[in-house]
Design an enzyme around this catalytic site. Structure first.
Site, PDB file in Angstrom:
ATOM      1  CD  GLU A  95      -4.774  -5.512   2.673  1.00  0.00           C
ATOM      2  OE1 GLU A  95      -5.532  -4.779   3.353  1.00  0.00           O
ATOM      3  OE2 GLU A  95      -3.535  -5.473   2.761  1.00  0.00           O
ATOM      4  CD  GLU A 128      -2.982  -1.056   2.278  1.00  0.00           C
ATOM      5  OE1 GLU A 128      -4.150  -1.395   2.043  1.00  0.00           O
ATOM      6  OE2 GLU A 128      -2.598  -0.686   3.402  1.00  0.00           O
TER       7      GLU A 128
END
Length: 632
Positions: A270, A194
């Site tokens: 995710e 991320e």
């Protein structure tokens, strides 16, 4: 050729080879084999595994959050849910808490975890970081990186990248022969984590990619980010697959991914099917039916999915992380149940069955009975009759005291976890003055001449404590209790102990004696039965167990502390909630007598309860719209 040009050349060569299914760095592949490449590859908008169409149905399961003797059990439960892949982070600080050789034995044998997944029929996705977030202390980075509290992290800094390179040289070779390109189960690996929510230093991402390739990683590489153009652009590399992380309806996030990357597979790396908890908040839950409906939309779109989390886990020991909301510090609880389909203690939840019913429409489920709930221990209560004050034990628990002109933080002294104690002498006599601290991480108990006189908390930075010196001098003690390093955002540089200064009114106090209290060895404690101390103290009791099984420990009447079962640190408890019980896996119990040691920082109760059911707090429904604006 300069080093930078050589790196870019090698990277381009590797990318070209990967597109042909040819591996550089040790794998010998014939041209005939290159026509049907092994491993996970991309053809247009679909994945191929060993040349055949493959949809990734994956779930996150962190080996470091579950006792290794339960790995196989949880992996079988994932397989029963209908998944074909398991995804795990690698927590650097779990393997290398001190700046010495990394540990890959026992619980830390991540290659054994991968092999176990293979044995139960699951492919593997590895996310080696080096930063992982994961609500894990310091986002998985080792505390010793903060020797200099302002050290650059997660960017093109020579010292940081050298530390990462050394770590990757230890870690990545353990995965090389386990890759699907070599006949193993690892189908893909992530570059950083991320990154678009932190920085846009593409040179650093390139360095990590090239380091992975140079260490023999020839699997599909990807970058995962939040589902915004800004995050995708900042956190992606053009030669790698981009994926997105989100909760709720996939329509918007997948549209953003298609806009950024129109010609490759859709993959939610995710899918947040639950959420984590902070101390002092309510326990987060999500509706199983809503979760299943969103999963249906993801699969109907032809996309691949990774459930975050598929298996709940536990932030054992000191490993729970923390977040910052503005300047407010939010420590994470010990449980990482995450309201996952498979609970922290292995229970198959309502969400498990709802999701499994959806997956059954898109895959063939195993033709085996569903696993039963793991065996639970019968309830019992135990009295606590042995104690010893912590302040009477600091010399026994610490190594030689360190002397400094000003306080220094834990990491500067090579200490990754535990408590830390500061002491100085203040000249007198003088009337009441105001004591204050800057740079506190995170909570300090204050003692004047051995008596408790107050508490500091980092969420109350302007708070002062009155301090009076009646005689010629007085002793000031500060016992600092850290509750997790920040794991997400720009506040990663989060040293523990005192990294600032201590003032008495406007006078800075100097000449400190510092004791490191990592609390790795409690055998030196001298417990007594004749007193019941108040304030910070260790308490010990015995629990008799006929047959070891999973148990859940509760501490009614206690306030805040840490628990050890037979020497193993289970984690923190805190009366703030929402978590009430600590999970104690059956593999930590012994038949017969078991020892419980509790470090209570404030007030003790009169008993400890062993319960047969978990209680991690009253549920509060998640707001996906509010949550979806930011990545995890």
């Amino acid at each position: 050729m300069t080093q930078f040009s050589r790196r870019r050349f090698l990277s381009s060569a590797m990318v070209g080879a990967a597109s042909l299914g040819v591996s550089l760095g040790g794998s010998r592949t014939t041209l005939a084999q290159a026509e049907s490449p092994r491993g996970l590859t991309i053809r247009g908008k679909e994945f191929l595994l060993d040349g055949k169409p493959f949809r990734i149905l994956s779930g996150a399961f962190h080996y470091f959050r579950t006792h290794p003797k339960d790995w196989r059990d949880r992996l079988l439960r994932m397989r029963a849910m209908g998944l074909n892949t398991v995804e795990t982070y690698v927590a650097w600080n779990f393997h290398q808490p001190y700046e010495k050789k990394a540990d890959f034995t026992g619980w830390r044998d991540v290659a054994a975890f991968v092999r176990t997944a293979d044995e139960v029929g699951l492919k593997v996705i590895v996310r080696p970081g080096p930063y992982i977030c994961a609500e894990w202390d310091f986002g998985g980075l080792p505390a010793w990186l903060l020797k200099n509290k302002d050290a650059p992290l997660r960017r093109s800094d020579p010292a940081y990248e050298q530390a990462v390179d050394t770590w990757f040289a230890e870690l990545l070779p353990r995965f090389v022969d386990l890759q699907a390109t070599r006949g193993g189960p690892i189908i893909a690996m992530q570059v950083e984590n991320e990154y678009g929510s932190y920085d846009d230093d593409h040179a650093h991402l390139e360095h990590l990619r090239d380091t992975m390739r140079a260490q023999g990683i020839d699997s599909l590489l990807f970058c995962s980010n939040g589902a915004t153009q800004q995050a995708l652009e900042a956190g992606s590399l053009p030669d790698l697959l981009s994926t997105v992380n989100f909760a709720g309806d996939p329509t918007g996030p997948f549209a953003e991914l298609r806009r950024f990357q129109p010609d490759k597979p859709l993959f939610c790396t995710e899918f947040w099917d639950g959420w984590f908890d902070h101390w002092g908040e309510r326990h987060h839950t999500s509706d199983p039916a809503r979760t299943a409906a969103d999963v249906e939309k993801i699969l109907a779109a032809g996309a691949s999915i990774n459930f975050y989390m598929a298996v709940g886990g536990t932030n054992f020991g000191w490993y729970a992380g923390a977040n910052l909301s503005g300047s407010a510090y939010q420590p994470t609880v010990t449980s990482y149940d995450y309201d996952a389909p498979i609970s922290e203690s292995g229970e198959l939840t309502e969400k498990f069955h709802a999701v499994r019913d959806v997956l059954a429409k898109y895959t063939t489920l195993p033709n085996t009975p569903l696993p039963a709930t793991p065996r639970r221990m019968p309830a019992q209560r135990v009295a606590v009759r042995e104690s010893v004050p912590l302040m009477d034990s600091v010399d026994a628990l610490s190594s030689t005291p360190v002397r400094r002109t000003t306080p220094v933080h834990m990491e500067a002294l090579g200490q990754p976890h535990g408590l830390i104690h500061y002491r100085t002498r203040v000249r007198g006599p003088q009337g009441t003055r105001h004591l204050r601290i800057t740079g506190l991480g995170d909570r300090a108990l204050v003692f004047g001449d051995g008596k408790r006189i107050g508490t500091f908390d980092r969420n109350q930075p302007l708070h002062t404590v009155d301090f009076t010196v009646a005689g010629a001098s007085g002793t000031l003690d500060l016992l600092v209790d850290p509750t997790g390093r920040v794991n997400f955002g720009q506040g990663l540089n989060d040293p523990k102990g005192i990294s600032g200064k201590v003032f008495l009114d406007d006078e800075e106090l100097h000449d400190w004696e510092i004791r490191r209290l990592p609390l790795d060895n409690l055998s030196v404690l001298k417990f007594r039965t004749e007193e019941t101390p108040t304030g910070p103290a260790f308490h010990r009791t015995r629990v008799h167990v006929a047959t070891p099984a999973d148990g859940f420990l509760a501490f009614p009447g206690w306030d805040k502390g840490m628990v050890w079962l037979n020497g193993f640190p289970l984690g923190r408890y805190w009366s703030l909630g929402p978590q009430v019980t600590l999970y104690a896996p059956g593999h930590l119990w012994r038949k017969g007598r078991n020892e419980l040691v509790v470090l209570e920082m404030e007030r003790r109760g009169d008993r400890i309860e062993v319960r047969s059911e978990p209680d991690i707090g009253e549920g509060a429904a998640l707001s996906f719209l509010a949550r979806g604006r930011n990545c995890k």
